[in-house]
Design a protein around this motif. Structure first.
Motif, mmCIF file in Angstrom:
data_model
loop_
_atom_site.group_PDB
_atom_site.id
_atom_site.type_symbol
_atom_site.label_atom_id
_atom_site.label_comp_id
_atom_site.label_asym_id
_atom_site.label_seq_id
_atom_site.Cartn_x
_atom_site.Cartn_y
_atom_site.Cartn_z
ATOM 1 N N CYS A 21 0.847 -1.198 0.000
ATOM 2 C CA CYS A 21 0.000 0.000 0.000
ATOM 3 C C CYS A 21 0.877 1.240 0.000
ATOM 4 O O CYS A 21 1.885 1.295 0.712
ATOM 5 C CB CYS A 21 -0.915 -0.003 1.228
ATOM 6 N N VAL B 260 -7.375 0.078 1.091
ATOM 7 C CA VAL B 260 -6.534 -0.560 0.067
ATOM 8 C C VAL B 260 -6.240 -2.012 0.429
ATOM 9 O O VAL B 260 -6.407 -2.928 -0.394
ATOM 10 C CB VAL B 260 -5.215 0.223 -0.121
ATOM 11 N N ASP C 237 -8.175 0.233 -5.333
ATOM 12 C CA ASP C 237 -6.925 0.489 -6.054
ATOM 13 C C ASP C 237 -6.442 1.918 -5.836
ATOM 14 O O ASP C 237 -5.248 2.186 -5.885
ATOM 15 C CB ASP C 237 -7.118 0.241 -7.545
ATOM 16 N N MET C 238 -7.375 2.830 -5.610
ATOM 17 C CA MET C 238 -7.013 4.218 -5.292
ATOM 18 C C MET C 238 -8.038 4.764 -4.303
ATOM 19 O O MET C 238 -9.231 4.578 -4.477
ATOM 20 C CB MET C 238 -6.984 5.094 -6.545
ATOM 21 N N ARG D 191 -3.571 10.677 -1.371
ATOM 22 C CA ARG D 191 -4.183 9.483 -1.942
ATOM 23 C C ARG D 191 -3.498 8.230 -1.417
ATOM 24 O O ARG D 191 -2.346 8.281 -0.976
ATOM 25 C CB ARG D 191 -4.078 9.491 -3.481
ATOM 26 N N PHE E 245 -2.774 4.097 -2.733
ATOM 27 C CA PHE E 245 -2.776 3.276 -3.937
ATOM 28 C C PHE E 245 -2.447 1.825 -3.611
ATOM 29 O O PHE E 245 -1.713 1.537 -2.667
ATOM 30 C CB PHE E 245 -1.730 3.779 -4.948
ATOM 31 N N SER E 246 -2.931 0.952 -4.450
ATOM 32 C CA SER E 246 -2.525 -0.446 -4.397
ATOM 33 C C SER E 246 -1.258 -0.636 -5.235
ATOM 34 O O SER E 246 -0.901 0.221 -6.061
ATOM 35 C CB SER E 246 -3.637 -1.347 -4.937
ATOM 36 N N PHE F 176 -2.125 -0.578 -8.969
ATOM 37 C CA PHE F 176 -2.308 0.742 -9.576
ATOM 38 C C PHE F 176 -0.950 1.374 -9.894
ATOM 39 O O PHE F 176 -0.716 1.855 -11.004
ATOM 40 C CB PHE F 176 -3.085 1.664 -8.640
ATOM 41 N N VAL F 177 -0.072 1.361 -8.905
ATOM 42 C CA VAL F 177 1.224 2.042 -9.053
ATOM 43 C C VAL F 177 2.038 1.458 -10.206
ATOM 44 O O VAL F 177 2.653 2.187 -10.986
ATOM 45 C CB VAL F 177 2.011 1.968 -7.725
ATOM 46 N N MET G 282 -4.002 10.769 -12.772
ATOM 47 C CA MET G 282 -4.257 9.594 -11.935
ATOM 48 C C MET G 282 -5.750 9.279 -11.870
ATOM 49 O O MET G 282 -6.175 8.127 -11.989
ATOM 50 C CB MET G 282 -3.747 9.849 -10.512
ATOM 51 N N ALA H 209 -7.672 5.874 -13.346
ATOM 52 C CA ALA H 209 -8.423 4.955 -12.483
ATOM 53 C C ALA H 209 -9.843 4.755 -12.996
ATOM 54 O O ALA H 209 -10.357 3.632 -13.025
ATOM 55 C CB ALA H 209 -8.439 5.474 -11.052
#
Length: 313
Positions: A78, A100, A106-107, A153, A155-156, A159-160, A176, A180
């Motif tokens: 995370c 997360v 994911d966000m 924010r 993120f997972s 996502f990153v 971003m 998403a």
């Protein structure tokens, strides 16, 4: 691989960075705090290191460039992204992390606009700009994101590692959000208590120039992510213009049998051809976008598999 990584991009935040690092160390003791210094001319990097952060450097100027390096270099289950100006409360981070790690988001957006932002922020044009951007994106992309441009924010890993950073500056948050929404990722919302910068800390955001960049980014991403709609609108406008000039010629011809404005008639024909070409361009690009979405889903599976391998190490 870190369990939680707190990412703090910084440029001349010596006044506030110590408090930000200490707040997150207290709130998330299990997290690793990363401060990426972006050519600061003050003691931001030194103060952050003394406060217990892992300090790294990005010498290419711009927040987008910093985030690109952060996302490339750091592996974590995370990620929490925040600013070094002490405007975002660390107390909201555990809830964002939970969404997360345990709820599949994911966000997660740190939503300022639903709480204290409009009262705390002393720059009225920033307030107006945030409202315009939020409504524009939600309308164009059929989303319901509460705060498009927040710098807070979570993120997972997926996502990153699948987010292509194209923007160089502050428009990165807009990018971003659209990414998403377009990729059908799970987006959560946590209302946070925004506070304005403390005395002595100055914003690096230029309302006019950065606002124009954000609007240009929205237009660029709308063209890239929704080409059929983008080119369809242009095609429709060209067709309407062509018809507007053609109808009077048609009326005159029906009454007199004469065409008095040959150049106008030729222009109408030209515009009609361009409108048709534009429409089919959008259709072709939309088909390519569908293939790109399929490839993205396959890449997402590969990223998930890689994360499972990292967790086993």
């Amino acid at each position: 691989m870190d369990k939680i990584a707190v990412l703090i991009p910084c440029y001349n935040e010596a006044v506030t960075i110590k408090k930000v690092v200490e707040d997150f160390k207290t709130t998330l003791p299990e997290a690793v705090i990363y401060v990426y210094d972006n050519n600061s001319s003050d003691d931001t990097a030194k103060i952050a290191k003394e406060a217990g952060a892992v300090v790294r450097h990005e010498y290419k100027q711009g927040k987008g460039n910093v985030i690109r390096r952060m996302f490339r270099e750091i592996d974590a289950e995370c990620y929490i992204m925040t600013d070094g100006d002490d405007t975002y409360p660390a107390e909201s981070a555990p809830e964002m992390v939970d969404m997360v790690l345990n709820k599949g988001c994911d966000m997660v957006v740190g939503d300022r606009l639903s709480s204290t932002y409009f009262e705390e922020n002393k720059r009225p044009f920033h307030n107006f700009g945030n409202d315009i951007v939020r409504k524009s994106i939600n309308f164009l992309f059929k989303s319901e994101i509460k705060d498009i441009m927040t710098g807070y924010r979570a993120f997972s890993y997926q996502f990153v590692k699948t987010f292509p950073v194209l923007s160089k500056g502050f428009e990165i948050e807009t990018e971003m959000t659209i990414h998403a929404v377009d990729k059908n990722m799970s987006v959560g919302n946590v209302v946070i208590q925004y506070r304005d910068r403390p005395q002595g800390s100055e914003s690096k955001l230029n309302t006019v120039s950065d606002g124009i960049k954000v609007l240009k980014t929205i237009a660029r991403l709308f063209k890239s992510y929704k080409p059929f709609q983008f080119f369809g609108i242009i095609s429709l406008l060209l067709l309407i213009i062509a018809l507007a000039f053609f109808i009077p010629i048609l009326v005159t011809y029906s009454k007199t049998g004469l065409v008095p404005k040959i150049p106008t008639l030729l222009s109408c024909g030209f515009l009609s051809v361009v409108a048709i070409q534009t429409f089919f361009s959008g259709t072709i690009l939309q088909s390519l976008r569908q293939k790109e979405k399929q490839d993205f889903e396959m890449n997402l599976n590969n990223v998930y598999f890689k994360m499972q391998q990292l967790l086993k190490k």
